[in-house]
Write a protein that holds these residues in place. Sequence first.
Motif, PDB file in Angstrom:
ATOM      1  N   LEU A 179      54.080  32.738  34.037  1.00 46.98           N
ATOM      2  CA  LEU A 179      52.706  32.272  33.902  1.00 46.98           C
ATOM      3  C   LEU A 179      51.901  32.604  35.143  1.00 46.98           C
ATOM      4  O   LEU A 179      50.724  32.966  35.059  1.00 46.98           O
ATOM      5  CB  LEU A 179      52.682  30.771  33.627  1.00 46.98           C
ATOM      6  CG  LEU A 179      51.296  30.120  33.499  1.00 46.98           C
ATOM      7  CD1 LEU A 179      50.475  30.788  32.404  1.00 46.98           C
ATOM      8  CD2 LEU A 179      51.433  28.621  33.230  1.00 46.98           C
ATOM      9  N   ALA A 180      52.523  32.504  36.315  1.00 45.74           N
ATOM     10  CA  ALA A 180      51.807  32.810  37.556  1.00 45.74           C
ATOM     11  C   ALA A 180      51.341  34.256  37.576  1.00 45.74           C
ATOM     12  O   ALA A 180      50.217  34.554  37.984  1.00 45.74           O
ATOM     13  CB  ALA A 180      52.697  32.516  38.761  1.00 45.74           C
ATOM     14  N   VAL A 181      52.188  35.176  37.152  1.00 49.41           N
ATOM     15  CA  VAL A 181      51.797  36.585  37.093  1.00 49.41           C
ATOM     16  C   VAL A 181      50.771  36.805  35.986  1.00 49.41           C
ATOM     17  O   VAL A 181      49.833  37.602  36.133  1.00 49.41           O
ATOM     18  CB  VAL A 181      53.037  37.477  36.881  1.00 49.41           C
ATOM     19  CG1 VAL A 181      52.636  38.927  36.643  1.00 49.41           C
ATOM     20  CG2 VAL A 181      53.966  37.390  38.089  1.00 49.41           C
ATOM     21  N   ALA A 182      50.920  36.087  34.872  1.00 42.60           N
ATOM     22  CA  ALA A 182      49.997  36.232  33.745  1.00 42.60           C
ATOM     23  C   ALA A 182      48.567  35.848  34.123  1.00 42.60           C
ATOM     24  O   ALA A 182      47.614  36.344  33.528  1.00 42.60           O
ATOM     25  CB  ALA A 182      50.465  35.373  32.571  1.00 42.60           C
ATOM     26  N   ARG A 183      48.389  34.990  35.094  1.00 44.89           N
ATOM     27  CA  ARG A 183      47.052  34.541  35.483  1.00 44.89           C
ATOM     28  C   ARG A 183      46.303  35.588  36.318  1.00 44.89           C
ATOM     29  O   ARG A 183      45.089  35.496  36.484  1.00 44.89           O
ATOM     30  CB  ARG A 183      47.143  33.248  36.288  1.00 44.89           C
ATOM     31  CG  ARG A 183      47.663  32.041  35.516  1.00 44.89           C
ATOM     32  CD  ARG A 183      47.568  30.815  36.408  1.00 44.89           C
ATOM     33  NE  ARG A 183      48.277  29.663  35.913  1.00 44.89           N
ATOM     34  CZ  ARG A 183      47.792  28.779  35.055  1.00 44.89           C
ATOM     35  NH1 ARG A 183      46.574  28.945  34.578  1.00 44.89           N
ATOM     36  NH2 ARG A 183      48.506  27.737  34.662  1.00 44.89           N
ATOM     37  N   LEU A 184      46.998  36.573  36.855  1.00 42.73           N
ATOM     38  CA  LEU A 184      46.380  37.518  37.777  1.00 42.73           C
ATOM     39  C   LEU A 184      45.460  38.489  37.046  1.00 42.73           C
ATOM     40  O   LEU A 184      45.711  38.892  35.916  1.00 42.73           O
ATOM     41  CB  LEU A 184      47.455  38.316  38.518  1.00 42.73           C
ATOM     42  CG  LEU A 184      48.410  37.535  39.413  1.00 42.73           C
ATOM     43  CD1 LEU A 184      49.429  38.482  40.017  1.00 42.73           C
ATOM     44  CD2 LEU A 184      47.660  36.788  40.507  1.00 42.73           C
ATOM     45  N   ASN A 185      44.389  38.885  37.727  1.00 42.74           N
ATOM     46  CA  ASN A 185      43.559  40.001  37.308  1.00 42.74           C
ATOM     47  C   ASN A 185      44.158  41.253  37.924  1.00 42.74           C
ATOM     48  O   ASN A 185      44.272  41.361  39.146  1.00 42.74           O
ATOM     49  CB  ASN A 185      42.122  39.775  37.790  1.00 42.74           C
ATOM     50  CG  ASN A 185      41.222  40.982  37.587  1.00 42.74           C
ATOM     51  OD1 ASN A 185      41.557  41.922  36.875  1.00 42.74           O
ATOM     52  ND2 ASN A 185      40.060  40.951  38.234  1.00 42.74           N
ATOM     53  N   LEU A 186      44.537  42.223  37.100  1.00 42.38           N
ATOM     54  CA  LEU A 186      45.168  43.430  37.619  1.00 42.38           C
ATOM     55  C   LEU A 186      44.217  44.256  38.474  1.00 42.38           C
ATOM     56  O   LEU A 186      44.659  45.017  39.333  1.00 42.38           O
ATOM     57  CB  LEU A 186      45.691  44.309  36.471  1.00 42.38           C
ATOM     58  CG  LEU A 186      47.124  44.068  36.012  1.00 42.38           C
ATOM     59  CD1 LEU A 186      47.265  42.687  35.380  1.00 42.38           C
ATOM     60  CD2 LEU A 186      47.579  45.141  35.039  1.00 42.38           C
ATOM     61  N   VAL A 187      42.908  44.109  38.270  1.00 42.52           N
ATOM     62  CA  VAL A 187      41.938  44.993  38.892  1.00 42.52           C
ATOM     63  C   VAL A 187      41.600  44.574  40.317  1.00 42.52           C
ATOM     64  O   VAL A 187      41.403  45.421  41.197  1.00 42.52           O
ATOM     65  CB  VAL A 187      40.651  45.071  38.046  1.00 42.52           C
ATOM     66  CG1 VAL A 187      39.611  45.976  38.687  1.00 42.52           C
ATOM     67  CG2 VAL A 187      40.982  45.566  36.636  1.00 42.52           C
ATOM     68  N   SER A 188      41.519  43.278  40.575  1.00 42.03           N
ATOM     69  CA  SER A 188      41.122  42.804  41.897  1.00 42.03           C
ATOM     70  C   SER A 188      41.631  41.389  42.105  1.00 42.03           C
ATOM     71  O   SER A 188      42.205  40.772  41.204  1.00 42.03           O
ATOM     72  CB  SER A 188      39.600  42.830  42.052  1.00 42.03           C
ATOM     73  OG  SER A 188      39.003  41.770  41.326  1.00 42.03           O
ATOM     74  N   SER A 189      41.376  40.867  43.301  1.00 40.00           N
ATOM     75  CA  SER A 189      41.785  39.499  43.614  1.00 40.00           C
ATOM     76  C   SER A 189      40.837  38.464  43.022  1.00 40.00           C
ATOM     77  O   SER A 189      41.119  37.261  43.070  1.00 40.00           O
ATOM     78  CB  SER A 189      41.872  39.309  45.130  1.00 40.00           C
ATOM     79  OG  SER A 189      40.621  39.605  45.742  1.00 40.00           O
ATOM     80  N   SER A 190      39.715  38.890  42.472  1.00 41.41           N
ATOM     81  CA  SER A 190      38.765  37.976  41.834  1.00 41.41           C
ATOM     82  C   SER A 190      39.163  37.705  40.388  1.00 41.41           C
ATOM     83  O   SER A 190      39.925  38.458  39.784  1.00 41.41           O
ATOM     84  CB  SER A 190      37.353  38.571  41.860  1.00 41.41           C
ATOM     85  OG  SER A 190      36.931  38.833  43.170  1.00 41.41           O
ATOM     86  N   PHE A 191      38.632  36.619  39.832  1.00 42.18           N
ATOM     87  CA  PHE A 191      38.699  36.306  38.403  1.00 42.18           C
ATOM     88  C   PHE A 191      40.122  36.038  37.898  1.00 42.18           C
ATOM     89  O   PHE A 191      40.487  36.443  36.789  1.00 42.18           O
ATOM     90  CB  PHE A 191      38.058  37.429  37.577  1.00 42.18           C
ATOM     91  CG  PHE A 191      36.725  37.880  38.089  1.00 42.18           C
ATOM     92  CD1 PHE A 191      35.704  36.968  38.325  1.00 42.18           C
ATOM     93  CD2 PHE A 191      36.483  39.221  38.374  1.00 42.18           C
ATOM     94  CE1 PHE A 191      34.466  37.376  38.810  1.00 42.18           C
ATOM     95  CE2 PHE A 191      35.258  39.637  38.860  1.00 42.18           C
ATOM     96  CZ  PHE A 191      34.251  38.720  39.076  1.00 42.18           C
ATOM     97  N   ALA A 192      40.931  35.353  38.698  1.00 41.37           N
ATOM     98  CA  ALA A 192      42.234  34.901  38.200  1.00 41.37           C
ATOM     99  C   ALA A 192      42.031  33.766  37.203  1.00 41.37           C
ATOM    100  O   ALA A 192      41.070  32.991  37.306  1.00 41.37           O
ATOM    101  CB  ALA A 192      43.108  34.436  39.356  1.00 41.37           C
ATOM    102  N   LEU A 193      42.907  33.664  36.227  1.00 46.80           N
ATOM    103  CA  LEU A 193      42.810  32.608  35.228  1.00 46.80           C
ATOM    104  C   LEU A 193      43.117  31.252  35.854  1.00 46.80           C
ATOM    105  O   LEU A 193      43.989  31.136  36.715  1.00 46.80           O
ATOM    106  CB  LEU A 193      43.779  32.864  34.079  1.00 46.80           C
ATOM    107  CG  LEU A 193      43.588  34.169  33.290  1.00 46.80           C
ATOM    108  CD1 LEU A 193      44.666  34.287  32.210  1.00 46.80           C
ATOM    109  CD2 LEU A 193      42.197  34.231  32.670  1.00 46.80           C
ATOM    110  N   GLU A 194      42.398  30.222  35.383  1.00 44.81           N
ATOM    111  CA  GLU A 194      42.614  28.856  35.852  1.00 44.81           C
ATOM    112  C   GLU A 194      42.612  27.894  34.674  1.00 44.81           C
ATOM    113  O   GLU A 194      41.937  28.130  33.656  1.00 44.81           O
ATOM    114  CB  GLU A 194      41.510  28.438  36.828  1.00 44.81           C
ATOM    115  CG  GLU A 194      41.556  29.129  38.168  1.00 44.81           C
ATOM    116  CD  GLU A 194      40.548  28.548  39.149  1.00 44.81           C
ATOM    117  OE1 GLU A 194      39.569  27.901  38.690  1.00 44.81           O
ATOM    118  OE2 GLU A 194      40.731  28.724  40.362  1.00 44.81           O
TER     119      GLU A 194
END
Length: 345
Positions: A141-156
Amino acid sequence: MDEFAVAGDSIHSQLQVSGGDWSSLAASASHTITSDEITSGDLSLTQGPLASGTYDWRVRTRRASDGQYSAWSNVETKTLAIHDQSADTVEAKAYFARVTSAGLESDKAHDDAIADLINGLVADGVWPKLDALWLTAASSLAVARLNLVSSSFALEDISGNVPTFVADRGIKCSNSYGQSTQYTPSTAGGVLTLNSAHAMVWTNEAIDSASGDFGTLAGTGDWIFIYTDTPTGPFGNSLRVNTTAGGDPYGHATSGKGFYLGSRDSNTVRTAYHGQDGTLTNHGTGGSGTASALPNSELHLGGVNGNGVGNKQVSAASVGASLTPTQVTAYYSRLQAYMTAIGNV
């Protein structure tokens, strides 16, 4: 000194190629122990990249109170299978660096599949068109929350509602209004614009959508959302990309499962696509509606902001600039390859 570590003490770990010299390390890492952390067990190395191979590993502790080190532990030999980043694009290496910086773990099979996806999208010219790509079909789940493109816009989480996560399948937000993407089109400052935009979602269940799978119709301005339905569902499939009006080109023509993408190609034209089981269909424009103002509320994933609770398992989603038919074909092919590699399809 004694071998007992407490909060504030640090653990120091070293790796060398098996049988080598400890003066020439393959990797090293340090970790400060927190008050709620178990101090026994392996330390996850976050320095690299390493190559696959056999390594000798040892650790010691450093006491915070006086700076004294313990003796080195007994040496353990570990065989590691690690993704080789040497041929990766800058974009793929940047993603792996963010994973490492976050202290997250993955494995070679998933990293190989993600690298193939990112490297391929860069080659296809799709990557520069993305503000965010969430691969919720992931190893954790921790990896699933990441935005692959940048450090912005991670899921919360929204209001503490944690989605149901199944490894390599995705997330389901049946207990909430979806996951916050932290992405508001009117303020994101990315490549998405009023007359050049896309939204994509990959759903993993051929069931009727309760209230939508991705997007927003809250606030003022236009809407961005994708609502997927089965051929016998009550509403058919709905798609909006920077508009509140316009027909729905999908109708009842899709299964409710797979790759759905809407591209805002101009102020008056929006094109809809659906892909499943290796086949991509262009459903045309279908009365697109005119774009007038970017949405000023954040997109939700696993539901639609302002429209209720989600009910479908979602494997991926993205948002960004418009895509040509050739780029959509390439995008679907790359995502299909990723899903196949991890056993999702």
